[in-house]
Design a protein around this motif. Sequence first.
Motif, PDB file in Angstrom:
ATOM      1  N   SER A 314       0.876  -1.229  -0.057  1.00 17.85           N
ATOM      2  CA  SER A 314      -0.146   0.151  -0.068  1.00 17.85           C
ATOM      3  C   SER A 314       0.751   1.179  -0.018  1.00 17.85           C
ATOM      4  O   SER A 314       0.651   2.377  -0.674  1.00 17.85           O
ATOM      5  CB  SER A 314      -0.988  -0.046   1.272  1.00 17.85           C
ATOM      6  N   GLY A 315       1.917   1.327   0.811  1.00 16.24           N
ATOM      7  CA  GLY A 315       2.702   2.597   0.714  1.00 16.24           C
ATOM      8  C   GLY A 315       3.645   2.583  -0.563  1.00 16.24           C
ATOM      9  O   GLY A 315       3.663   3.632  -0.883  1.00 16.24           O
ATOM     10  N   LEU A 317       2.611   1.575  -3.555  1.00 16.15           N
ATOM     11  CA  LEU A 317       1.853   2.136  -4.460  1.00 16.15           C
ATOM     12  C   LEU A 317       1.388   3.468  -4.502  1.00 16.15           C
ATOM     13  O   LEU A 317       1.255   4.317  -5.234  1.00 16.15           O
ATOM     14  CB  LEU A 317       0.427   1.114  -4.511  1.00 16.15           C
ATOM     15  N   LYS A 318       1.420   4.087  -3.130  1.00 10.05           N
ATOM     16  CA  LYS A 318       1.245   5.236  -2.791  1.00 10.05           C
ATOM     17  C   LYS A 318       2.547   6.401  -3.088  1.00 10.05           C
ATOM     18  O   LYS A 318       2.248   7.490  -3.039  1.00 10.05           O
ATOM     19  CB  LYS A 318       0.713   5.510  -1.327  1.00 10.05           C
ATOM     20  N   LYS A 320       4.776   6.426  -0.972  1.00 11.77           N
ATOM     21  CA  LYS A 320       5.327   6.714   0.281  1.00 11.77           C
ATOM     22  C   LYS A 320       5.551   5.593   1.292  1.00 11.77           C
ATOM     23  O   LYS A 320       4.769   4.950   2.088  1.00 11.77           O
ATOM     24  CB  LYS A 320       4.200   7.596   1.052  1.00 11.77           C
TER      25      LYS A 320
END
Length: 369
Positions: A314-315, A317-318, A320
């Motif tokens: 998730s990080g 893909l964002k 960050k």
Amino acid sequence: MGVDSTMGVEISNYYLYEPSHAAPAVFSALIGISLILHLYQNFRYKFWRVTFFMVWGGLVFLIGWIARTVSSYHTGNLNLYIVQTIFIYAGPPIYSAAAYNIVGRLMNYLPMHTPLNPNRVLILFVYLGALVEGLTAAGGAKISAANGRFDVMESGGTLMSVALLLQAVVETILVSMVGLIHYRCANGGAPVPPNVRRLCITLYGTSTLVIVRCICRAVESFTLYKAIAKCEGGSCSSAIRNDFVLTHEWYIFVFEAVPMVLFTFWLNLLHPAQCLPRVKTRYLDLDGKTERMGPGWIDRRSQWKTFADPLDLSGVLKGKPNNETFWVQPEKWPLAEDGSFAAGTATNVGGRRARLPSKSTPDTLSESV
């Protein structure tokens, strides 16, 4: 592969050809020599945590080829046939586990160029490798001991095919990961260090050998599956014995033995302990020369978040990632005292240290190496 076309009939030859006596003996000798060299280098470099699987895989593969050598003189012995089939199939996935460890150590060495948590990626690869190993053993056992039961042979062939394709996919992902790290390193502002370039080329080559082996073995497995599907009247004689892949022994030598022998000798000649530090918290500084003793990969997320998303996808893909970028503050971490693998002044050989200035600031040390 040997196939029993009838039930309750003693078989004099489980192979679909007269197996060679000399060829498996030669490959046994080569694999044995490589295994001894890996044992020597693991003791010399104390690199067991990274390349232990080369020893384990070499032992399993060696047992398989020794069993095949003996089996070539006793072609009607089912137990020998089963042992050689399972152990020859089981060796390469274990060899691949060594490559997973090497990539994991490379990711820890270059944390700034690593897209995912190195330790979690390594665990993922190891578990996938264990799955491949389990499917391989189960499929090989089913096929070897089918005794004319075509449904058992079909299920065994399916397991083998799935295992081979899964390993090919895993190796492709591994090569892609190495390629991404190599690309980021090349575009990181400093030249790619010789040790990193050498290791990346080695991993490209060894993984390609494994992929070729998996594809060709999958072709063999699917060929057997198709031949079995054509069986009529309880006999597979005409369907299988007319198939080129299944009835020529050179296929297993060219697409199983040769790639894996090259794989293991390649990692002997260009051993990763010559390129990477033994301690995984040691990393390469942004200048591409200096090495420091860092804290290792630190994930800032809570325990339940790391459990739900172990790779921090998730990080990523964002854009960050939730990890500490400790490498942007090099002054906080001590310099490696025994030189630099990137500069060729460090070694994992016990008792040896590179001669460097006893007192050096980060700037002067970077210039000296």
